[in-house]
Motif scaffolding. Structure first.
Motif, PDB file in Angstrom:
ATOM      1  N   GLY A  74       5.428  -0.234   1.198  1.00 58.09           N
ATOM      2  CA  GLY A  74       6.695  -0.257   1.922  1.00 58.09           C
ATOM      3  C   GLY A  74       7.061   1.071   2.548  1.00 58.09           C
ATOM      4  N   ARG A  75       6.381   2.145   2.145  1.00 56.91           N
ATOM      5  CA  ARG A  75       6.664   3.471   2.721  1.00 56.91           C
ATOM      6  C   ARG A  75       5.482   4.002   3.539  1.00 56.91           C
ATOM      7  N   PHE A  76       4.274   3.692   3.110  1.00 56.71           N
ATOM      8  CA  PHE A  76       3.066   4.175   3.780  1.00 56.71           C
ATOM      9  C   PHE A  76       2.401   3.024   4.523  1.00 56.71           C
ATOM     10  N   THR A  77       1.760   3.348   5.639  1.00 61.57           N
ATOM     11  CA  THR A  77       1.009   2.361   6.407  1.00 61.57           C
ATOM     12  C   THR A  77      -0.361   2.928   6.769  1.00 61.57           C
ATOM     13  N   ILE A  78      -1.393   2.210   6.400  1.00 57.36           N
ATOM     14  CA  ILE A  78      -2.762   2.614   6.742  1.00 57.36           C
ATOM     15  C   ILE A  78      -3.207   1.837   7.966  1.00 57.36           C
ATOM     16  N   SER A  79      -3.940   2.498   8.844  1.00 61.79           N
ATOM     17  CA  SER A  79      -4.438   1.834  10.053  1.00 61.79           C
ATOM     18  C   SER A  79      -5.721   2.519  10.499  1.00 61.79           C
ATOM     19  N   ARG A  80      -6.389   1.924  11.459  1.00 59.73           N
ATOM     20  CA  ARG A  80      -7.608   2.539  11.992  1.00 59.73           C
ATOM     21  C   ARG A  80      -7.736   2.242  13.471  1.00 59.73           C
ATOM     22  N   ASN A 100     -10.802   1.730  15.839  1.00 67.98           N
ATOM     23  CA  ASN A 100     -12.252   1.568  15.843  1.00 67.98           C
ATOM     24  C   ASN A 100     -12.915   2.386  16.948  1.00 67.98           C
ATOM     25  N   ALA A 101     -12.290   2.429  18.096  1.00 61.83           N
ATOM     26  CA  ALA A 101     -12.887   3.138  19.233  1.00 61.83           C
ATOM     27  C   ALA A 101     -13.001   4.637  18.961  1.00 61.83           C
ATOM     28  N   LYS A 102     -12.029   5.167  18.224  1.00 63.98           N
ATOM     29  CA  LYS A 102     -12.035   6.594  17.928  1.00 63.98           C
ATOM     30  C   LYS A 102     -12.686   6.908  16.584  1.00 63.98           C
ATOM     31  N   ASN A 103     -13.103   5.864  15.863  1.00 60.96           N
ATOM     32  CA  ASN A 103     -13.687   6.065  14.526  1.00 60.96           C
ATOM     33  C   ASN A 103     -12.761   6.902  13.647  1.00 60.96           C
ATOM     34  N   THR A 104     -11.499   6.575  13.695  1.00 61.45           N
ATOM     35  CA  THR A 104     -10.477   7.363  13.006  1.00 61.45           C
ATOM     36  C   THR A 104      -9.550   6.450  12.214  1.00 61.45           C
ATOM     37  N   MET A 105      -9.187   6.916  11.034  1.00 61.48           N
ATOM     38  CA  MET A 105      -8.254   6.203  10.167  1.00 61.48           C
ATOM     39  C   MET A 105      -6.984   7.037  10.056  1.00 61.48           C
ATOM     40  N   TYR A 106      -5.859   6.367   9.840  1.00 60.00           N
ATOM     41  CA  TYR A 106      -4.570   7.050   9.765  1.00 60.00           C
ATOM     42  C   TYR A 106      -3.816   6.621   8.511  1.00 60.00           C
ATOM     43  N   LEU A 107      -2.896   7.478   8.098  1.00 66.60           N
ATOM     44  CA  LEU A 107      -1.953   7.126   7.045  1.00 66.60           C
ATOM     45  C   LEU A 107      -0.586   7.622   7.496  1.00 66.60           C
ATOM     46  N   GLN A 108       0.268   6.691   7.886  1.00 66.95           N
ATOM     47  CA  GLN A 108       1.641   7.015   8.248  1.00 66.95           C
ATOM     48  C   GLN A 108       2.471   6.997   6.972  1.00 66.95           C
ATOM     49  N   MET A 109       3.076   8.136   6.671  1.00 64.10           N
ATOM     50  CA  MET A 109       3.840   8.263   5.432  1.00 64.10           C
ATOM     51  C   MET A 109       5.307   8.492   5.777  1.00 64.10           C
ATOM     52  N   ASN A 110       6.154   7.556   5.399  1.00 63.76           N
ATOM     53  CA  ASN A 110       7.593   7.634   5.639  1.00 63.76           C
ATOM     54  C   ASN A 110       8.340   7.717   4.319  1.00 63.76           C
ATOM     55  N   SER A 111       9.588   8.130   4.393  1.00 60.27           N
ATOM     56  CA  SER A 111      10.445   8.219   3.205  1.00 60.27           C
ATOM     57  C   SER A 111       9.739   8.973   2.084  1.00 60.27           C
ATOM     58  N   LEU A 112       9.186  10.109   2.434  1.00 61.48           N
ATOM     59  CA  LEU A 112       8.401  10.870   1.464  1.00 61.48           C
ATOM     60  C   LEU A 112       9.269  11.388   0.329  1.00 61.48           C
ATOM     61  N   LYS A 113       8.662  11.446  -0.846  1.00 64.31           N
ATOM     62  CA  LYS A 113       9.328  11.894  -2.062  1.00 64.31           C
ATOM     63  C   LYS A 113       8.576  13.108  -2.629  1.00 64.31           C
ATOM     64  N   PRO A 114       9.254  13.926  -3.405  1.00 65.86           N
ATOM     65  CA  PRO A 114       8.551  15.070  -4.017  1.00 65.86           C
ATOM     66  C   PRO A 114       7.320  14.648  -4.820  1.00 65.86           C
TER      67      PRO A 114
END
Length: 124
Positions: free
Chosen positions: A66-72, A74-88
């Motif tokens: 619910g806070r993080f989203t993983i995506s990729r 394919n064309a760029k051969n790259t994966m991402y991790l969008q991190m929202n509402s970060l906590k200590p």
């Protein structure tokens, strides 16, 4: 030889956002699972999220759902991790990893390829 390079870490205040990237080289992924793990000081490396490279199917640890989203991209051969509402408690070194199977897995020892890690620090 597969190489994974993470970027995007940094210092952010609680409630803020960061986007991590993992650039892969050395091969084109197809029937693979890629994942994000993290390791805080004095703790074991733990699973954060994974994604099937061909189908895009995802899996998340309960602590980030619910806070993080993983995506990729394919064309760029790259994966991402969008991190929202970060906590200590999200403070850790974040690693990307890959395994040569399309079945997702949360276990550290099931991943063959690892990046060098990127530091994420969340201040309160």
């Amino acid at each position: 030889q597969v190489q994974l390079v993470e970027s995007g870490g940094g210092l952010v205040q609680a409630g803020g956002s960061l986007r991590l990237s993992c650039a892969a080289s050395g091969r084109t992924f197809s029937s693979n699972t890629l994942g994000w793990f993290r390791q805080a000081p004095g703790k074991e490396r733990e699973f954060v999220a994974s994604i099937k490279w061909n189908s895009g199917g995802t899996d998340y640890a309960d602590s980030v759902k619910g806070r993080f989203t993983i995506s990729r991209d394919n064309a760029k051969n790259t994966m991402y991790l969008q991190m929202n509402s970060l906590k200590p408690e999200d403070t850790a070194v974040y690693y990307c990893a890959a395994r040569d199977y399309s079945l997702p897995d949360r276990r550290v020892n099931k991943y063959t390829y690892w990046g060098q890690g990127t530091q994420v620090t969340v201040s309160s």
